[in-house]
Design a protein around this motif. Sequence first.
Motif, mmCIF file in Angstrom:
data_model
loop_
_atom_site.group_PDB
_atom_site.id
_atom_site.type_symbol
_atom_site.label_atom_id
_atom_site.label_comp_id
_atom_site.label_asym_id
_atom_site.label_seq_id
_atom_site.Cartn_x
_atom_site.Cartn_y
_atom_site.Cartn_z
ATOM 1 N N SER A 124 43.280 -19.796 -26.254
ATOM 2 C CA SER A 124 44.396 -18.929 -25.912
ATOM 3 C C SER A 124 43.994 -17.472 -26.112
ATOM 4 O O SER A 124 43.100 -17.168 -26.899
ATOM 5 N N VAL A 125 44.645 -16.605 -25.370
ATOM 6 C CA VAL A 125 44.381 -15.170 -25.487
ATOM 7 C C VAL A 125 45.079 -14.648 -26.735
ATOM 8 O O VAL A 125 46.286 -14.872 -26.921
ATOM 9 N N THR A 126 44.337 -13.994 -27.601
ATOM 10 C CA THR A 126 44.909 -13.502 -28.855
ATOM 11 C C THR A 126 45.112 -11.997 -28.870
ATOM 12 O O THR A 126 45.814 -11.474 -29.719
ATOM 13 N N MET A 127 44.473 -11.289 -27.935
ATOM 14 C CA MET A 127 44.623 -9.834 -27.911
ATOM 15 C C MET A 127 44.213 -9.309 -26.551
ATOM 16 O O MET A 127 43.291 -9.838 -25.934
ATOM 17 N N ARG A 128 44.918 -8.291 -26.097
ATOM 18 C CA ARG A 128 44.619 -7.701 -24.790
ATOM 19 C C ARG A 128 44.382 -6.197 -24.934
ATOM 20 O O ARG A 128 45.085 -5.527 -25.676
ATOM 21 N N ALA A 129 43.389 -5.687 -24.173
ATOM 22 C CA ALA A 129 43.078 -4.266 -24.256
ATOM 23 C C ALA A 129 44.262 -3.417 -23.837
ATOM 24 O O ALA A 129 44.477 -2.333 -24.354
#
Lengths: 433, 212
Positions: B195-200
């Motif tokens: 899963s994606v945990t952080m996005r720029a």
Amino acid sequence: MVRDMTTDSPTDNSKLQARRSFLRGGLAIGGAAAAAAATSGAALANGDPNILELKDWNQYPGDGVDARPYGAPSEFEEHVQRKSVPWLTADPISSVNFTPLHELDGIITPNGLCFERHHSGIAEVDPSEHRLMINGLVDKQLVFTMEDLMRFPRKNQINFLECAANSGMEWRGAQLNGCQFTHGMIHNVMYTGVPLKTLLEEAGLKGNAKWLLPEGADASGMTRSVPIEKALDDCLVAWKMNGEALRPEQGYPLRLVVPGWEGNMWVKWLRRIEVGDKPWHHREETSKYTDLMANGKARRFTWEMDVKSVITNPSPQAPLKHDKGFTVLSGVAWSGRGKVSRVDVSLDGGRNWQAARIDGPSIDKSMHRFYFDFDWDGSELLLQSRAIDSEGYVQPTKDALRAVRGENSIYHNNGIQTWHIKKDGTVENVEVS
Amino acid sequence: MSKFPKLIVAAMAASLLTGAAFAGKYKLGREATSEEVAAWNIDVRPDGQGLPEGSGTVSRGEEIWTDQCASCHGDFGEAVDRWPVIAGGQDSLASEDPVKTVGSYWPYLSTVFDYVNRAMPFTEARSLTPDDVYALTAYIMNINDLVDEDFELSKANFAEQKLPNEKNFFDDDRSSSPVFAKTEPCMSNCKPEVSVTMRARVLDVTPEDDSD
């Protein structure tokens, strides 16, 4: 569907849209956009106007020879530039900009696109007034002119130069959207020069010679301590890059090449090499370029750049502009400890991996180019690349690095990068579980 | 390495010097004069090697600092904008916001002297006298609570001065770290889910293009 655990949902849609239009606009200059519209719309009835209509360049002669005595890229490539992150440093005189990796292919970085890092601006040195001194623990302290240096037997070698702080802004998580900014403090160049060993032997090393202090002629008087073993191994005192004179911003007329080791040691505008028996512990190897651990202790003399890779295309500045179908994934890999023996690519955030294809020369302490050719089914992807070097070291995940180093290191972040490909082809820098 | 080969090297060097023969194979370049070496050989080591004659007080250092340093580094080393912080930061190195100053981080005082002497002030390097550099170094010690305001630093007492963080540096040991295992990496079903945990874009600090 890629599961999203980030708490902040994008509320500022207008800004996001602006970025997307910027990204998509990157290459869509005039004719290209028209062609895309033509081939997908009704205009296709009789065929592509780019074929059916006469072009100026097809009818009228262009510039003759000597109109461009030193050639420059096409006007349609003007967007291919080094770029900085203005908030990063106090002043552009002591700052850094970034190589546009997403616009490049192969393994050689063009001279005008090699990232810049200066500590007191670009020294504009007259080569006829430049001298290289070797002093300290040698039999004879020597002074060379540039002409003297060019009479020594020469060597050519291709090496990457990576700043120790490359990817340093990503220690605390995904921050910058573009491999230019996350990985662009690197370039890969063929240098011509004289082996440092040859010059040291000309001066004659004393038995207690253990360390060197190369020094720059710029207003920062850049210095670093280099152990004698490295100096006698593969260091070069270079005056040419990719066949032509060093660019001023890369140290014209003379720089040190320290293959595989952090870029700060590759002293530009090299004017002096002192030979000593102990390291000097100067500013750039104490206050800077030391790696602070979570417990407050700091690792020093971290010279080698570890095995690392990044996918340059697609990436946030280079989105996919086509619908599902065959496409080319490309990237670069390097190791300061040898060659890159393998690069693996994952499309699903590191669950499953497949070997990529390394193409072009595989050279010690040089960038390697890899490709992964695949048929995109149009679904969301989480792209990763993982390099393995000839010493057997495997590029780690960012979380694995954080587990042993904390988040305050700044330097030597060689963790695996993740790009999130959306269904519309746009790409974002993300971190995954 | 035994001492024997060193003696041979030293003897060879001595014979070459007395014989006035050129040491080098290619006979390129020329011998540096003592004046030339002195003009460029300004570097200083932690053991004091390279220090010039001279001395300077905290109060003299404060005068120079106010005049030539404070516009970037602040009156007491606290720094203006993003220029380097020179003082403070004690006990911050293990925190989420470490402040790396001469007092909190730098291992050796000689580094301060060497760097100020070679590269400061930022717009006019090499303009300070040795006495100026001793005085500024003394002032930097004072604003880091290392010496009293009546302190005078000199070549004679320099090597006695120690910075508190010297013991907290250790040499590169990355290759013994667990992340450096030379093991064949997993190729399939390496984790149950991703899963994606952080996005720029949450931070959105990427520079915009001028033509945007």
